[in-house]
Motif scaffolding. Structure first.
Motif, PDB file in Angstrom:
ATOM      1  N   ALA A  58      49.540  38.937  25.329  1.00 24.43           N
ATOM      2  CA  ALA A  58      48.426  39.804  25.649  1.00 24.43           C
ATOM      3  C   ALA A  58      48.886  40.954  26.459  1.00 24.43           C
ATOM      4  CB  ALA A  58      47.231  38.977  26.253  1.00 24.43           C
ATOM      5  N   SER A  59      50.159  40.978  26.819  1.00 21.05           N
ATOM      6  CA  SER A  59      50.830  42.087  27.510  1.00 21.05           C
ATOM      7  C   SER A  59      51.134  43.342  26.747  1.00 21.05           C
ATOM      8  CB  SER A  59      52.004  41.593  28.370  1.00 21.05           C
ATOM      9  OG  SER A  59      53.161  41.380  27.417  1.00 21.05           O
ATOM     10  N   ARG A  60      51.197  43.227  25.278  1.00 23.24           N
ATOM     11  CA  ARG A  60      51.578  44.374  24.648  1.00 23.24           C
ATOM     12  C   ARG A  60      50.616  44.517  23.457  1.00 23.24           C
ATOM     13  NH1 ARG A  60      56.576  41.724  25.206  1.00 23.24           N
ATOM     14  NH2 ARG A  60      58.343  43.000  25.973  1.00 23.24           N
ATOM     15  N   LEU A  61      50.265  45.623  23.182  1.00 22.97           N
ATOM     16  CA  LEU A  61      49.480  46.225  21.860  1.00 22.97           C
ATOM     17  C   LEU A  61      50.407  45.797  20.646  1.00 22.97           C
ATOM     18  CD1 LEU A  61      48.028  49.476  23.059  1.00 22.97           C
ATOM     19  CD2 LEU A  61      46.916  47.460  23.148  1.00 22.97           C
ATOM     20  N   PRO A  62      49.755  45.368  19.472  1.00 23.77           N
ATOM     21  CA  PRO A  62      50.400  45.191  18.287  1.00 23.77           C
ATOM     22  C   PRO A  62      51.589  46.291  18.126  1.00 23.77           C
ATOM     23  CG  PRO A  62      47.960  44.690  17.939  1.00 23.77           C
ATOM     24  CD  PRO A  62      48.211  45.464  19.170  1.00 23.77           C
ATOM     25  N   GLU A  63      50.993  47.425  18.340  1.00 25.64           N
ATOM     26  CA  GLU A  63      52.067  48.549  17.835  1.00 25.64           C
ATOM     27  C   GLU A  63      53.484  48.371  19.115  1.00 25.64           C
ATOM     28  OE1 GLU A  63      48.460  50.850  19.788  1.00 25.64           O
ATOM     29  OE2 GLU A  63      48.859  48.943  18.514  1.00 25.64           O
ATOM     30  N   SER A  64      53.127  47.843  20.117  1.00 23.20           N
ATOM     31  CA  SER A  64      54.209  47.669  21.142  1.00 23.20           C
ATOM     32  C   SER A  64      54.988  46.478  20.806  1.00 23.20           C
ATOM     33  CB  SER A  64      53.342  47.594  22.577  1.00 23.20           C
ATOM     34  OG  SER A  64      53.007  48.764  23.097  1.00 23.20           O
ATOM     35  N   CYS A  65      54.509  45.603  20.350  1.00 25.47           N
ATOM     36  CA  CYS A  65      55.276  44.344  19.730  1.00 25.47           C
ATOM     37  C   CYS A  65      55.937  44.815  18.629  1.00 25.47           C
ATOM     38  CB  CYS A  65      54.087  43.313  19.417  1.00 25.47           C
ATOM     39  SG  CYS A  65      53.078  42.622  20.735  1.00 25.47           S
ATOM     40  N   ALA A  66      55.714  45.807  17.790  1.00 29.48           N
ATOM     41  CA  ALA A  66      56.333  46.060  16.687  1.00 29.48           C
ATOM     42  C   ALA A  66      57.619  46.970  17.109  1.00 29.48           C
ATOM     43  CB  ALA A  66      55.491  46.687  15.577  1.00 29.48           C
ATOM     44  N   ALA A  67      57.356  47.649  18.063  1.00 26.63           N
ATOM     45  CA  ALA A  67      58.355  48.539  18.530  1.00 26.63           C
ATOM     46  C   ALA A  67      59.492  47.522  19.205  1.00 26.63           C
ATOM     47  CB  ALA A  67      57.974  49.402  19.766  1.00 26.63           C
ATOM     48  N   VAL A  82      49.052  39.775  14.720  1.00 25.28           N
ATOM     49  CA  VAL A  82      47.926  39.294  15.613  1.00 25.28           C
ATOM     50  C   VAL A  82      48.136  38.841  17.051  1.00 25.28           C
ATOM     51  CG1 VAL A  82      45.790  37.831  15.412  1.00 25.28           C
ATOM     52  CG2 VAL A  82      46.603  38.582  13.148  1.00 25.28           C
ATOM     53  N   THR A  83      47.799  39.449  17.747  1.00 24.05           N
ATOM     54  CA  THR A  83      48.132  39.217  19.389  1.00 24.05           C
ATOM     55  C   THR A  83      46.673  38.450  19.957  1.00 24.05           C
ATOM     56  OG1 THR A  83      47.264  41.170  20.472  1.00 24.05           O
ATOM     57  CG2 THR A  83      49.328  41.214  19.649  1.00 24.05           C
ATOM     58  N   SER A  84      46.939  37.603  21.023  1.00 22.20           N
ATOM     59  CA  SER A  84      45.921  37.130  21.531  1.00 22.20           C
ATOM     60  C   SER A  84      44.971  38.337  22.446  1.00 22.20           C
ATOM     61  CB  SER A  84      46.231  36.018  22.716  1.00 22.20           C
ATOM     62  OG  SER A  84      46.956  36.682  23.655  1.00 22.20           O
ATOM     63  N   GLY A  85      45.619  39.121  22.645  1.00 23.03           N
ATOM     64  CA  GLY A  85      44.976  40.419  23.486  1.00 23.03           C
ATOM     65  C   GLY A  85      44.061  40.989  22.516  1.00 23.03           C
ATOM     66  N   SER A  86      44.251  41.133  21.269  1.00 21.91           N
ATOM     67  CA  SER A  86      43.346  41.848  20.280  1.00 21.91           C
ATOM     68  C   SER A  86      42.120  41.201  20.123  1.00 21.91           C
ATOM     69  CB  SER A  86      44.276  42.020  18.876  1.00 21.91           C
ATOM     70  OG  SER A  86      44.378  40.875  18.243  1.00 21.91           O
ATOM     71  N   LEU A  87      41.986  39.724  20.364  1.00 18.00           N
ATOM     72  CA  LEU A  87      40.845  39.002  20.215  1.00 18.00           C
ATOM     73  C   LEU A  87      39.897  39.121  21.353  1.00 18.00           C
ATOM     74  CD1 LEU A  87      42.460  35.522  19.636  1.00 18.00           C
ATOM     75  CD2 LEU A  87      41.639  37.162  17.941  1.00 18.00           C
ATOM     76  N   LEU A 105      44.185  41.944  35.168  1.00 18.09           N
ATOM     77  CA  LEU A 105      45.635  41.382  35.741  1.00 18.09           C
ATOM     78  C   LEU A 105      46.723  41.386  34.708  1.00 18.09           C
ATOM     79  CD1 LEU A 105      44.812  38.745  38.230  1.00 18.09           C
ATOM     80  CD2 LEU A 105      44.422  40.985  38.541  1.00 18.09           C
ATOM     81  N   GLY A 106      47.540  42.591  34.916  1.00 18.56           N
ATOM     82  CA  GLY A 106      48.433  42.381  33.772  1.00 18.56           C
ATOM     83  C   GLY A 106      49.015  44.149  33.513  1.00 18.56           C
ATOM     84  N   PRO A 107      49.989  44.230  32.572  1.00 17.01           N
ATOM     85  CA  PRO A 107      50.581  45.656  32.671  1.00 17.01           C
ATOM     86  C   PRO A 107      49.729  46.667  31.791  1.00 17.01           C
ATOM     87  CG  PRO A 107      51.476  43.973  30.932  1.00 17.01           C
ATOM     88  CD  PRO A 107      50.678  43.268  31.825  1.00 17.01           C
ATOM     89  N   PRO A 108      50.092  47.843  31.639  1.00 15.53           N
ATOM     90  CA  PRO A 108      49.138  48.793  30.993  1.00 15.53           C
ATOM     91  C   PRO A 108      48.553  48.479  29.798  1.00 15.53           C
ATOM     92  CG  PRO A 108      50.861  49.963  31.889  1.00 15.53           C
ATOM     93  CD  PRO A 108      51.434  48.328  32.011  1.00 15.53           C
ATOM     94  N   ASP A 109      49.186  47.759  28.930  1.00 13.85           N
ATOM     95  CA  ASP A 109      48.862  47.442  27.317  1.00 13.85           C
ATOM     96  C   ASP A 109      47.738  46.281  27.609  1.00 13.85           C
ATOM     97  OD1 ASP A 109      50.353  49.213  26.088  1.00 13.85           O
ATOM     98  OD2 ASP A 109      51.454  47.635  24.880  1.00 13.85           O
TER      99      ASP A 109
END
Length: 282
Positions: A58-67, A82-87, A105-109
């Motif tokens: 949940a620390s990265r958006l899907p597009e950040s994960c892809a990168a 599918v990330t847990s953050g997107s839920l 609590l976490g990074p910008p994404d």
């Protein structure tokens, strides 16, 4: 107790109409891709076998994960992730939390997930929140931030305030490299929950957990995959394998990740259907 049967990659290709694949501990670690991951993903592409990457990150958006995966040599598009953050977005909609003040609590994404869900970000020094989201163990000065957050949480409990505690990623530990490990956000949530129990014995307030092993992650992944005739590849018994078993999907424990086969399987009630020794069958 006998060990689950081993399965080969060719059996996965031949027996299923799609795959759900964990990221960390199966395809990648913090420092790069596991041996065999690049060729495995290329084989899926060559066979046109559908897949979805399901990650408790949940620390990265899907597009950040892809990168990140691209940097590791894995060509995985964001719509296949599918990330847990997107839920968090669906959770906010289902619980009418649009406009809620969110301490993340976490990074910008991690914070972007709350914003995309319609939340209003507040800083830890604000002294109040409607929703506390633990997005990751990184991205903040840990001790001062968690101390201030705990103080705010106790004040809210003393006042009898209503609030939500949200944990997209229930994982306790993760794989930093092929041979090193670290704590992650589930362990941070446990700190808060244990602190609540210590000060308020009998209080049953706890974090709402969204990612694997819980159903929302699999609901979203199956919808994208388009079939239930699939296998779930993961490296953690209590998240990947339990989640697959509970959802009625075939579970495949990949032995290159967190689970120590020599010690863990015989002491756990969670059993995979199959064991895959490695993605590297060269």
């Amino acid at each position: 107790m006998s060990r689950p049967a081993q399965i080969a990659l060719r059996d996965l290709y031949d027996n299923y109409d799609g795959l759900l694949i964990d990221a960390y501990g199966v395809l990648v670690h913090t420092s790069g891709a596991f041996d065999g991951a690049v060729s495995f993903m290329q084989s899926l592409s060559d066979r046109a076998l559908p897949y979805v990457v399901i990650t408790n990150d949940a620390s990265r958006l899907p597009e950040s994960c892809a990168a990140k995966y691209q940097r590791d040599g894995l060509d995985i598009r964001s719509e296949r992730i599918v990330t847990s953050g997107s839920l968090v977005i669906d959770y906010f909609e289902e619980h009418n939390l649009h406009g809620a003040r969110c301490l993340v609590l976490g990074p910008p994404d991690s914070k972007r997930y709350a914003e995309r869900a319609g939340g209003e970000l507040v800083d830890v020094d604000h002294g109040d929140f409607d929703v506390l989201i633990i997005g990751d163990e990184s991205g903040y000065d840990f001790v001062p931030t968690t101390d201030k957050t705990l103080t705010t949480l106790f004040r809210k409990l003393d006042r009898g305030d209503d609030f939500e505690l949200l944990l997209p990623n229930p994982d306790l530990i993760y794989q930093r490299s092929a041979t090193s490990f670290g704590f992650t956000s589930g362990s941070v949530a446990n700190l808060f929950e244990n602190a609540i129990r210590a000060r308020y014995p009998g209080c049953d307030i706890c974090f709402e957990r969204l990612g694997k092993p819980f159903a929302p992650m699999f609901d979203e992944a199956i919808e994208r995959l388009g079939t239930r005739n699939c296998a779930v590849l993961g490296d953690q018994l209590e998240t990947d394998i339990k989640g697959a078993n509970d959802y009625g999907l075939d579970s495949v424990l990949v032995a290159t990740g967190l689970t120590d086969l020599a010690n863990t399987l015989d002491h756990s009630d969670v059993r995979p259907d199959f064991i895959l020794p490695s993605l590297d069958e060269a």
